[in-house]
Design an enzyme around this catalytic site. Structure first.
Site, PDB file in Angstrom:
ATOM      1  N   ASN A   6       0.865  -1.183   0.000  1.00  0.00           N
ATOM      2  CA  ASN A   6       0.000   0.000   0.000  1.00  0.00           C
ATOM      3  C   ASN A   6       0.902   1.233   0.000  1.00  0.00           C
ATOM      4  OD1 ASN A   6      -1.821   2.028   0.434  1.00  0.00           O
ATOM      5  ND2 ASN A   6      -2.475   1.349   2.472  1.00  0.00           N
ATOM      6  N   PHE A   7       0.973   1.893  -1.150  1.00  0.00           N
ATOM      7  CA  PHE A   7       1.858   3.056  -1.261  1.00  0.00           C
ATOM      8  C   PHE A   7       1.322   4.294  -0.529  1.00  0.00           C
ATOM      9  CE2 PHE A   7       4.355   2.118  -5.495  1.00  0.00           C
ATOM     10  CZ  PHE A   7       5.026   1.107  -4.840  1.00  0.00           C
ATOM     11  N   LYS A   8       0.029   4.287  -0.211  1.00  0.00           N
ATOM     12  CA  LYS A   8      -0.591   5.476   0.417  1.00  0.00           C
ATOM     13  C   LYS A   8      -0.342   6.691  -0.494  1.00  0.00           C
ATOM     14  CE  LYS A   8      -0.192   3.149   4.814  1.00  0.00           C
ATOM     15  NZ  LYS A   8      -0.055   3.217   6.262  1.00  0.00           N
ATOM     16  N   HIS A  87      -9.701   1.286   5.225  1.00  0.00           N
ATOM     17  CA  HIS A  87      -8.390   1.529   5.847  1.00  0.00           C
ATOM     18  C   HIS A  87      -8.547   2.544   6.984  1.00  0.00           C
ATOM     19  CE1 HIS A  87      -4.217   2.567   6.486  1.00  0.00           C
ATOM     20  NE2 HIS A  87      -3.896   1.455   5.845  1.00  0.00           N
ATOM     21  N   GLU A 156      -5.400  -4.656  10.681  1.00  0.00           N
ATOM     22  CA  GLU A 156      -4.328  -3.678  10.880  1.00  0.00           C
ATOM     23  C   GLU A 156      -4.590  -2.884  12.159  1.00  0.00           C
ATOM     24  OE1 GLU A 156      -2.304  -2.542   6.976  1.00  0.00           O
ATOM     25  OE2 GLU A 156      -4.150  -1.389   6.991  1.00  0.00           O
ATOM     26  N   GLY A 162       2.605   2.329  10.863  1.00  0.00           N
ATOM     27  CA  GLY A 162       3.576   3.411  10.693  1.00  0.00           C
ATOM     28  C   GLY A 162       4.338   3.766  11.957  1.00  0.00           C
ATOM     29  N   SER A 192       3.424  -2.079  10.546  1.00  0.00           N
ATOM     30  CA  SER A 192       4.867  -2.160  10.809  1.00  0.00           C
ATOM     31  C   SER A 192       5.472  -3.525  10.470  1.00  0.00           C
ATOM     32  CB  SER A 192       5.181  -1.765  12.256  1.00  0.00           C
ATOM     33  OG  SER A 192       4.869  -0.402  12.458  1.00  0.00           O
TER      34      SER A 192
HETATM   35  P1  13P Z   1       3.022   0.413   7.727  1.00  0.00           P
HETATM   36  O1  13P Z   1       3.522  -0.873   7.109  1.00  0.00           O
HETATM   37  O2  13P Z   1       3.772   1.613   7.288  1.00  0.00           O
HETATM   38  O3  13P Z   1       2.890   0.288   9.210  1.00  0.00           O
HETATM   39  O4  13P Z   1       1.531   0.626   7.149  1.00  0.00           O
HETATM   40  C1  13P Z   1       0.637  -0.418   7.237  1.00  0.00           C
HETATM   41  C2  13P Z   1      -0.578  -0.070   6.478  1.00  0.00           C
HETATM   42  O5  13P Z   1      -1.327   0.808   6.848  1.00  0.00           O
HETATM   43  C3  13P Z   1      -0.831  -0.806   5.226  1.00  0.00           C
HETATM   44  O6  13P Z   1      -2.115  -0.550   4.750  1.00  0.00           O
END
Ligand code: 13P
Length: 230
Positions: A6-8, A87, A156, A162, A192
């Site tokens: 997930n690149f966000k 999400h 999640e 994050g 993470s």
């Molecule tokens: P991180 O891997 O940066 O913690 O993010 C997880 C996430 O939100 C994936 O959708």
């Protein structure tokens, strides 16, 4: 195993293309795992390979007056048939309510999308113990058809996203076991995930894959995560 990146709000169209090319090369011989990439909407592309391109969000309408959103018509142009819904960043930062999310889920289900439906609890819920966590997560299935054939669940925990601090193996094991009893779909863990913890996480029963944010942004890092899990 399922490996989803997930690149966000990271990467451009150009850098996504370069990433994809490299990823495909490096996983060309991997026939056992499934791969997904969720780039920002400006970088979605028509694509046919063993990496499925999905969208991080879309509006539950074919088209219309929804400023700033993209709908089914825009996704169809690129052959996109996979979407992330629920999400925690959309729930929290973009204020999507449970009702908004259920509506979105139903719309994309009716259009046969593969849905990766994300759930997760905040820290104050986790601190109250496993039973409270499971009740909270079960609440996030309200209005969601958990029998939908094209459904993948992603657990999640919000406090693990994050932060560099993933849930413990025990927390993941306990929560995934309880979630599988509620919904027998493929179940990903996210929060993470990195090259140091991937092996342990993917060894936990009822973990069918991972949804990765930060550690997916660099293609070499994502590939080393995939290879470490094997
Ligand atoms: P991180 O891997 O940066 O913690 O993010 C997880 C996430 O939100 C994936 O959708």
């Amino acid at each position: 195993m399922i490996f989803a990146a997930n690149f966000k709000t990271n990467h451009t169209r150009a850098s996504t293309l370069a990433y994809l090319e490299q990823l495909e090369q490096k996983i060309a011989n991997n026939k056992n795992d499934k791969f997904y990439l969720f780039p920002p909407s400006t970088a979605i592309l028509s694509h046919n390979s063993n990496v499925t391109i999905g969208v991080q969000n879309a509006y539950p309408a074919r088209n219309g007056a929804f400023t700033g959103e993209i709908g089914l018509e825009q996704l169809e142009e690129f052959g996109i048939k996979t979407i992330l819904i629920g999400h925690s960043e959309r729930r929290q930062l973009l204020k999507e309510s449970d009702e908004d999310i259920a509506k979105k889920f139903t719309f994309f289900k009716e259009h046969d999308f593969e849905i990766i439906y994300c759930i997760g609890e905040p820290l104050e819920i986790r601190e109250q113990g496993d039973n409270v966590v499971i009740d909270y997560l079960a609440g996030q299935f309200t209005g969601i058809d958990t029998n939908y054939k094209n459904l993948i669940i992603a657990y999640e925990p919000i406090w693990a996203i994050g932060t560099g601090k993933s849930a413990t193996d025990l927390e993941i094991a306990t929560t995934h076991k309880a979630l599988k009893a509620l919904c027998s779909k493929p179940l990903l863990y996210g929060g993470s995930v990195n090259t140091a913890n991937i092996k342990d996480i993917t060894s936990i029963p009822n973990v069918d894959g991972v949804l990765v944010g930060s550690a997916s942004l660099d293609v070499n890092n994502f590939v080393s995560l995939i290879n470490t899990a094997r």
